[in-house]
Scaffold this motif. Structure first.
Motif, PDB file in Angstrom:
ATOM      1  N   GLY A  81       0.828  -1.313   0.057  1.00  0.00           N
ATOM      2  CA  GLY A  81       0.062  -0.029   0.076  1.00  0.00           C
ATOM      3  C   GLY A  81       0.765   1.178   0.130  1.00  0.00           C
ATOM      4  O   GLY A  81       1.768   1.373  -0.694  1.00  0.00           O
ATOM      5  N   ILE A  82       0.512   1.943   0.866  1.00  0.00           N
ATOM      6  CA  ILE A  82       1.228   3.430   0.830  1.00  0.00           C
ATOM      7  C   ILE A  82       2.431   3.266   1.384  1.00  0.00           C
ATOM      8  O   ILE A  82       3.486   3.976   0.759  1.00  0.00           O
ATOM      9  N   ASN A 106       4.840   4.332 -10.402  1.00  0.00           N
ATOM     10  CA  ASN A 106       4.476   2.850 -10.628  1.00  0.00           C
ATOM     11  C   ASN A 106       3.419   2.810 -11.715  1.00  0.00           C
ATOM     12  O   ASN A 106       2.626   1.944 -11.798  1.00  0.00           O
ATOM     13  N   GLY A 107       3.772   3.542 -12.798  1.00  0.00           N
ATOM     14  CA  GLY A 107       2.713   3.127 -13.930  1.00  0.00           C
ATOM     15  C   GLY A 107       1.466   4.297 -13.878  1.00  0.00           C
ATOM     16  O   GLY A 107       0.497   3.853 -14.650  1.00  0.00           O
ATOM     17  N   GLU A 108       1.132   4.835 -12.851  1.00  0.00           N
ATOM     18  CA  GLU A 108       0.079   5.570 -12.474  1.00  0.00           C
ATOM     19  C   GLU A 108       0.183   7.165 -12.586  1.00  0.00           C
ATOM     20  O   GLU A 108       1.129   7.295 -11.728  1.00  0.00           O
ATOM     21  N   GLU A 131       6.190  11.189   1.196  1.00  0.00           N
ATOM     22  CA  GLU A 131       5.173  10.859   2.042  1.00  0.00           C
ATOM     23  C   GLU A 131       3.554  10.818   0.892  1.00  0.00           C
ATOM     24  O   GLU A 131       3.790  11.505   0.110  1.00  0.00           O
ATOM     25  N   ILE A 132       2.798  10.059   1.459  1.00  0.00           N
ATOM     26  CA  ILE A 132       1.579  10.042   0.707  1.00  0.00           C
ATOM     27  C   ILE A 132       0.533  10.553   1.675  1.00  0.00           C
ATOM     28  O   ILE A 132       0.411  10.020   2.927  1.00  0.00           O
ATOM     29  N   GLN A 133      -0.043  11.563   1.439  1.00  0.00           N
ATOM     30  CA  GLN A 133      -1.172  12.198   2.295  1.00  0.00           C
ATOM     31  C   GLN A 133      -2.548  12.250   1.390  1.00  0.00           C
ATOM     32  O   GLN A 133      -2.767  12.691   0.409  1.00  0.00           O
ATOM     33  N   GLY A 134      -3.343  11.046   2.089  1.00  0.00           N
ATOM     34  CA  GLY A 134      -4.686  10.748   1.200  1.00  0.00           C
ATOM     35  C   GLY A 134      -4.317  10.613  -0.082  1.00  0.00           C
ATOM     36  O   GLY A 134      -3.566   9.336  -0.520  1.00  0.00           O
ATOM     37  N   ALA A 135      -4.798  11.018  -1.394  1.00  0.00           N
ATOM     38  CA  ALA A 135      -4.408  10.710  -2.653  1.00  0.00           C
ATOM     39  C   ALA A 135      -3.138  11.599  -3.142  1.00  0.00           C
ATOM     40  O   ALA A 135      -3.067  11.484  -4.647  1.00  0.00           O
TER      41      ALA A 135
END
Length: 140
Positions: A81-82, A106-108, A131-135
Motif C-alpha cells: 500500500g502507501i 509505478n505506472g499510475e 510521503e502520501i497524504q490521502g491521494a
C-alpha cells in the motif's frame, strides 16, 4: 515382521497427513518413529522403543516447534500500500509545485505537491516520494 520395519511404516504413515494437511507436527512425530526404528534395529525392547518414540516426539514438539514458528514469523517485511510507495522514484507529468501537480508513479498518474512550497519540478524530472497524504504524494 521385525519391529524396526513396523516403526518405519509408522513414520511413513505419519508422513501422509503431513503431505495432505501441511501440519508440521506430523513430521516431528515421524522423526520420533524413526528414532524408535533405530532403537529397534539396535536390539532395544518394545518398552525402550516406545519410550524413545515418546521422548523424541515430545522433545521435538516442545523444543523444535517453537523455534520453527518463531523463525517463520520473522520473515521479510513486505511493504504494501502507501508504505510501499514512500521512497519510490516518480517522473513529473505536469509541473509540480507547492500548490499541486501530477507525477507518474509505478505506472499510475498521481496528484502531487512539492514538500518544500518554494520548489518547482518540471515535466520529465525525477522526484522521490517522501510521503502520501490521502491521494496526494509529497515529493522532493
Amino acid at each position: 515382521m521385525d519391529s524396526w520395519i513396523v516403526w518405519l511404516l509408522i513414520a511413513g504413515v505419519l508422513g501422509i497427513p503431513l503431505v495432505l494437511t501441511a501440519v508440521p507436527e506430523f513430521l516431528l512425530f515421524a522423526i520420533g518413529a524413526l528414532a524408535a526404528s533405530g532403537v529397534a534395529a539396535l536390539g532395544g525392547g518394545v518398552v525402550l522403543q516406545t519410550a524413545s518414540f515418546l521422548v523424541v516426539s515430545v522433545a521435538m514438539v516442545a523444543f523444535v516447534r517453537p523455534i520453527a514458528y518463531r523463525q517463520l514469523q520473522k520473515g521479510p517485511h513486505v511493504k504494501m500500500g502507501i508504505e510501499a510507495l514512500q521512497g519510490a522514484t516518480a517522473v513529473v507529468a505536469e509541473t509540480v509545485d507547492g500548490e499541486g501537480g501530477r507525477i507518474k508513479l509505478n505506472g499510475e498518474i498521481w496528484s502531487a505537491r512539492a514538500l518544500h512550497p518554494d520548489q518547482v519540478y518540471q515535466p520529465g524530472q525525477q522526484v522521490d516520494v517522501v510521503e502520501i497524504q490521502g491521494a496526494t504524494a509529497l515529493v522532493v
